[in-house]
Design an enzyme around this catalytic site. Structure first.
Site, mmCIF file in Angstrom:
data_model
loop_
_atom_site.group_PDB
_atom_site.id
_atom_site.type_symbol
_atom_site.label_atom_id
_atom_site.label_comp_id
_atom_site.label_asym_id
_atom_site.label_seq_id
_atom_site.Cartn_x
_atom_site.Cartn_y
_atom_site.Cartn_z
ATOM 1 N N GLU A 187 -4.865 -20.929 -35.553
ATOM 2 C CA GLU A 187 -4.031 -19.767 -35.869
ATOM 3 C C GLU A 187 -2.834 -20.252 -36.680
ATOM 4 O O GLU A 187 -2.121 -21.172 -36.262
ATOM 5 C CB GLU A 187 -3.575 -19.089 -34.567
ATOM 6 C CG GLU A 187 -2.705 -17.871 -34.829
ATOM 7 C CD GLU A 187 -2.777 -16.840 -33.706
ATOM 8 O OE1 GLU A 187 -3.737 -16.860 -32.921
ATOM 9 O OE2 GLU A 187 -1.854 -16.010 -33.640
ATOM 10 N N LYS A 307 2.312 -18.034 -22.959
ATOM 11 C CA LYS A 307 2.763 -16.846 -23.685
ATOM 12 C C LYS A 307 2.334 -15.667 -22.831
ATOM 13 O O LYS A 307 1.142 -15.384 -22.717
ATOM 14 C CB LYS A 307 2.095 -16.803 -25.057
ATOM 15 C CG LYS A 307 2.301 -15.521 -25.832
ATOM 16 C CD LYS A 307 1.714 -15.636 -27.249
ATOM 17 C CE LYS A 307 1.873 -14.335 -28.035
ATOM 18 N NZ LYS A 307 1.375 -14.444 -29.417
ATOM 19 N N GLU A 311 2.658 -9.688 -27.418
ATOM 20 C CA GLU A 311 1.614 -9.403 -28.408
ATOM 21 C C GLU A 311 0.234 -9.274 -27.760
ATOM 22 O O GLU A 311 -0.742 -9.864 -28.205
ATOM 23 C CB GLU A 311 1.605 -10.494 -29.486
ATOM 24 C CG GLU A 311 2.921 -10.569 -30.248
ATOM 25 C CD GLU A 311 2.925 -11.543 -31.411
ATOM 26 O OE1 GLU A 311 2.194 -12.535 -31.340
ATOM 27 O OE2 GLU A 311 3.668 -11.295 -32.371
ATOM 28 N N ARG A 356 13.811 -5.001 -32.510
ATOM 29 C CA ARG A 356 13.053 -6.161 -32.037
ATOM 30 C C ARG A 356 13.937 -7.402 -31.881
ATOM 31 O O ARG A 356 13.688 -8.244 -31.014
ATOM 32 C CB ARG A 356 11.898 -6.442 -33.013
ATOM 33 C CG ARG A 356 11.141 -7.689 -32.651
ATOM 34 C CD ARG A 356 9.883 -7.833 -33.476
ATOM 35 N NE ARG A 356 9.353 -9.187 -33.373
ATOM 36 C CZ ARG A 356 8.379 -9.669 -34.112
ATOM 37 N NH1 ARG A 356 7.802 -8.901 -35.020
ATOM 38 N NH2 ARG A 356 7.957 -10.906 -33.964
ATOM 39 N N ASP A 385 11.154 -13.903 -35.747
ATOM 40 C CA ASP A 385 9.891 -14.631 -35.730
ATOM 41 C C ASP A 385 9.738 -15.620 -36.877
ATOM 42 O O ASP A 385 9.041 -15.330 -37.834
ATOM 43 C CB ASP A 385 8.741 -13.613 -35.779
ATOM 44 C CG ASP A 385 7.421 -14.233 -35.407
ATOM 45 O OD1 ASP A 385 7.400 -15.424 -35.131
ATOM 46 O OD2 ASP A 385 6.412 -13.500 -35.407
ATOM 47 N N GLU A 413 3.995 -20.497 -41.764
ATOM 48 C CA GLU A 413 3.397 -19.160 -41.713
ATOM 49 C C GLU A 413 4.085 -18.179 -42.666
ATOM 50 O O GLU A 413 3.421 -17.424 -43.362
ATOM 51 C CB GLU A 413 3.464 -18.616 -40.273
ATOM 52 C CG GLU A 413 2.976 -17.184 -40.154
ATOM 53 C CD GLU A 413 3.043 -16.639 -38.729
ATOM 54 O OE1 GLU A 413 3.380 -17.394 -37.812
ATOM 55 O OE2 GLU A 413 2.739 -15.439 -38.558
ATOM 56 N N TRP A 566 5.750 -4.001 -36.911
ATOM 57 C CA TRP A 566 4.911 -4.869 -37.720
ATOM 58 C C TRP A 566 4.831 -4.320 -39.149
ATOM 59 O O TRP A 566 3.917 -4.641 -39.885
ATOM 60 C CB TRP A 566 3.499 -5.010 -37.106
ATOM 61 C CG TRP A 566 3.494 -5.833 -35.837
ATOM 62 C CD1 TRP A 566 4.549 -6.549 -35.327
ATOM 63 C CD2 TRP A 566 2.410 -6.041 -34.927
ATOM 64 N NE1 TRP A 566 4.187 -7.177 -34.163
ATOM 65 C CE2 TRP A 566 2.874 -6.885 -33.878
ATOM 66 C CE3 TRP A 566 1.081 -5.593 -34.879
ATOM 67 C CZ2 TRP A 566 2.074 -7.289 -32.808
ATOM 68 C CZ3 TRP A 566 0.283 -5.997 -33.808
ATOM 69 C CH2 TRP A 566 0.779 -6.842 -32.792
HETATM 70 C C1 BDP Z 1 3.751 -14.964 -34.800
HETATM 71 C C2 BDP Z 1 2.402 -15.279 -35.335
HETATM 72 C C3 BDP Z 1 1.328 -15.166 -34.294
HETATM 73 C C4 BDP Z 1 1.716 -15.943 -33.066
HETATM 74 C C5 BDP Z 1 3.080 -15.516 -32.595
HETATM 75 C C6 BDP Z 1 3.589 -16.339 -31.434
HETATM 76 O O1 BDP Z 1 2.121 -14.403 -36.397
HETATM 77 O O2 BDP Z 1 0.136 -15.625 -34.846
HETATM 78 O O3 BDP Z 1 0.779 -15.774 -32.066
HETATM 79 O O4 BDP Z 1 4.014 -15.667 -33.622
HETATM 80 O O5 BDP Z 1 4.513 -17.122 -31.637
HETATM 81 O O6 BDP Z 1 4.673 -15.365 -35.768
HETATM 82 O O7 BDP Z 1 3.109 -16.198 -30.322
#
Ligand code: BDP
Length: 719
Positions: A187, A307, A311, A356, A385, A413, A566
């Site tokens: 990922e 985590k 999400e 957020r 993020d 990313e 998002w």
């Molecule tokens: C975001 C990413 C996602 C991750 C998430 C995370 O897009 O793929 O799972 O962070 O940190 O930036 O859990």
């Protein structure tokens, strides 16, 4: 020449050709190249390094011996013999008081104990009339780190004739988080597939595993979470635990401990339980048994990374429990074995009208002081993020009784994947140097991370995590310069006060060139690159306007999706009047999560650093910037400046052939061409879109867009 002689000659030629082609400059060797020093330099060092006195015995000491011998031989151009006693000038005496009688005789036990098992001393001393260099530590791992440091000094041409240095890590847990899936994909990975090759384990061990661990040890990284935080329960199954154990065996000599991301609902998926409620006795027992099982297979297992309720991931709140219930239950399972739980603070639920940027604080701050002693709360550097630039996360300083651990993203990313040359040390420095004012002036994030203000129970564990950028690409990180970010993360986790200049200089001299004028030039390029990227992507505090999903290239127009937060329009809020997210008291007011005077400074557009202006304020297009220009003009000129940097960087690089080997030069040149293309695309697409609101012309000096807005909207940038 006889026939036999001719044959031998032919074989030699073939061997030589094979070696030359294998050695090719593909970046595989990272910063551990150990190529011969220039003749004169080599001569100087050869006098100081004649032999090695190092005990065998533990895997880490063996690794240290091997590394010293290999490194010295490569750099000095001749084999350096192991000898039993330091009875000649130039002996390198390595070890611990326990393993080496010569180090024991120095009676450094107490001072080495202060440096800890990972710290070390490198000192030039006279031992029974001989000039020798001692690399000593209380622990085997420290000796290994010392060996790498000593080699780095030679690699970077630092004098080694009169050494006297003591080193110790400032943070305990220096950890890479791999977002690797069990199917080999990664990922947010941009450098090939997962290095772990799960399907081949545990029977077959890829030699790269060792090289990976070695590279980590060379920069002091001592922990690796193997699997994605969006975790698959199967990674905790017996099968996979044996695979993880095989990896841990390879890493162990290099001092790298293995962690696993745990899926909170694993008791249901693996154990067949009806619930994963952290207060349910059966669930508690399941995790305890699982932890016992893991430690039976991996005795030095580091612990779990989690985590939860983020999400879409399951977590304690799925069962009406809170984060403390969840984290402490897991912590109790690993505590008897000395394990830790790294609990992520990346928690945000979409509520109508919410901000957020304030969510993690709202969700977690109130639990301060309630987490178990072996829980670390892993907090991203910024409140949203991993954006190209964010202000520091307001949780830093706000949870003095909790062990906070910064999480950085090494993989790019939101920063152009492995296509853009961007050196992240300056961005991380900006974060680490941010003054939270939590306990008055000087309460910087770096000091908080070091536990300087920790008031909770227990010893105050510290750490720093980086989301890894490695993969099976031959050069490990996709872009040759992205290796520098892996390197920089390690150096900053070891000492979060190290300067970006120092890190860049070291890395360049070890990896690319030692020629001072080229070091200076490449260093400048690297040090400017982050600011330049912010200029052409998200200047003045803009954020999260990337194309949705993959996050490559711009899509500021994005206004639809599963969740409002998002979309891009949620973040930039551009309208006829102006642009920016108002987080002051006339807006979401999440700015109050910062301590005074930080919150007052951020709240006042006149005092707010312009780099964060649109993060905290919605301002009119004609707002007067400090330059005297309007906001619109300033914004446009920042984008233009970013493009100009990318263009100049590409041209300069192209013109400098011969500075490094042609293979890596070409590879970087190709990437810089993409970076320039992307910078232009970013500028044009974003400005055309915002122009539909600002209704103002582009100021002088900003080039006209290449395509129409419709064309930019139709198709995402291709990587
Ligand atoms: C975001 C990413 C996602 C991750 C998430 C995370 O897009 O793929 O799972 O962070 O940190 O930036 O859990």
């Amino acid at each position: 020449m006889t026939l036999a002689g001719f044959r031998a000659f032919c074989i030699l030629i073939v061997l030589f050709a094979v070696c030359a082609s294998v050695k090719g400059e593909d970046g595989y060797r990272l910063w551990l190249r150990y190529d011969p020093l220039p003749e004169q330099e080599g001569e100087r060092f050869r006098e100081i390094v004649t032999s090695i006195v190092a005990p065998e015995g533990s895997p880490a000491l063996d690794a240290a011996r091997r590394e010293l011998a290999q490194g010295c031989e490569g750099l000095l151009g001749r084999a350096i013999p192991f000898i039993d006693t330091p009875d000649r000038d130039g002996a390198i005496v390595l070890g611990t008081p326990k393993s080496s009688p010569f180090i024991a005789a120095l009676r450094w036990d107490q001072s080495l104990a202060l440096l800890g098992p990972e710290g070390y001393r490198i000192r030039s001393v006279n031992l029974r009339g001989k000039s020798v260099t001692v690399i000593a530590s209380q622990g085997d791992r420290g000796a290994l780190y010392g060996a790498f440091h000593f080699l780095r000094l030679i690699q970077t041409h630092e004098p080694i004739n009169d050494l006297n240095l003591d080193e110790r890590p400032r943070l305990q847990l220096r950890m890479l988080n791999h977002w690797d899936n069990l199917d080999g994909s990664i990922e947010r990975g941009y450098a090939g597939r997962s290095l772990w090759k799960w399907e081949e384990l545990p029977a077959k061990l890829d030699p790269r595993l060792r090289d990976y661990a070695r590279a980590n040890a060379s920069i002091g990284i001592n922990a690796t979470a193997l699997n994605n935080v969006n975790a698959n329960s199967r990674s905790l199954s017996l099968d996979y635990l044996h695979k993880a154990a095989a990896i841990a065996d390879v890493f162990r000599p290099y001092g790298v401990r293995v962690f696993l991301s745990a899926r909170f609902s694993a008791p249901m998926e693996l154990g067949g339980l009806k619930t994963a409620d952290p207060l349910d006795p059966e669930v508690v027992a399941w995790w305890k048994k699982k932890a016992d099982e893991i430690y039976g297979i991996i005795p030095d297992f580091g612990g779990f990374l989690v985590k939860a309720n983020s999400e879409g991931q399951p977590g304690p709140r799925t069962y009406n429990r809170d984060h403390v219930d969840g984290a402490n239950m897991l912590a109790a399972a690993v505590a008897p074995h000395g394990g830790a739980v790294v609990w992520r603070a990346f928690v945000y639920d979409m509520k109508p009208g919410y901000d957020r940027a304030g969510a993690a604080y709202e969700n977690l701050q109130r639990f301060d002081g309630r987490f178990a002693e072996n829980v670390l709360l892993q907090v991203k550097n910024g409140p949203i993020d991993f954006q190209p630039r964010e202000p520091f996360h307001p949780l830093f300083g706000a949870m003095p009784r909790t062990q906070l651990m910064p999480e950085l993203q090494i993989t790019q990313e939101y920063l152009g994947f492995s296509n853009h040359l961007v050196f992240l040390a300056p961005m991380w420095r900006e974060f680490l140097d941010s003054d939270t004012h939590a306990r008055g002036r000087g309460s910087t994030v770096a000091r908080i991370a070091q536990g300087a203000f920790y008031r909770g129970r227990g010893r105050g564990m510290t750490g720093m995590a980086g989301v890894a950028n490695t993969g099976t690409d031959r050069n490990w990180t996709g872009h040759h310069f992205a290796q520098a970010n892996w390197y920089a993360f390690g150096r900053l986790a070891w000492n979060p006060h190290t300067s970006s200049e120092e890190i860049a200089g070291e890395w360049i001299r070890m990896t690319l060139t030692r020629e001072p004028k080229w070091v200076e030039w490449i260093s400048r390029l690297m040090l400017e690159s982050h600011e330049a990227l912010v200029d052409y992507m998200t200047p003045l505090g803009l954020h999260h306007i990337m194309w949705p999903g993959h996050h490559y290239g711009p899509a500021p127009w994005w206004d639809r999706g599963e969740r409002q937060d998002w979309t891009s329009v949620y973040y930039h809020r551009a309208d006829r009047r102006g642009i920016g997210f108002n987080r002051t008291k006339t807006g979401s007011n999440t700015v109050v999560q910062y301590f005074p005077p930080v919150r007052d400074v951020f709240s006042d557009p006149k005092r707010c650093p312009e780099i964060f202006l649109l993060w905290f304020h919605h301002l009119p297009w004609d707002y007067r910037m400090r330059s005297g220009r309007t906001l619109w003009d300033e914004l446009a000129l920042r984008y233009q400046r970013g493009v100009e940097w990318a263009r100049t960087a590409r041209r300069e690089w192209d013109a400098h052939t011969g500075v490094i080997d042609p293979e890596r030069h070409r590879a970087v040149a190709d990437k810089l061409a993409i970076q320039e293309r992307d910078a232009v695309h970013w500028r044009d697409a974003v400005l055309l879109y915002f122009q539909t609101f600002s209704k103002r012309a582009l100021p002088d000096g900003v080039e006209q867009p290449r395509l129409t807005l419709e064309e930019y909207r139709a198709k995402s940038l291709d990587w």
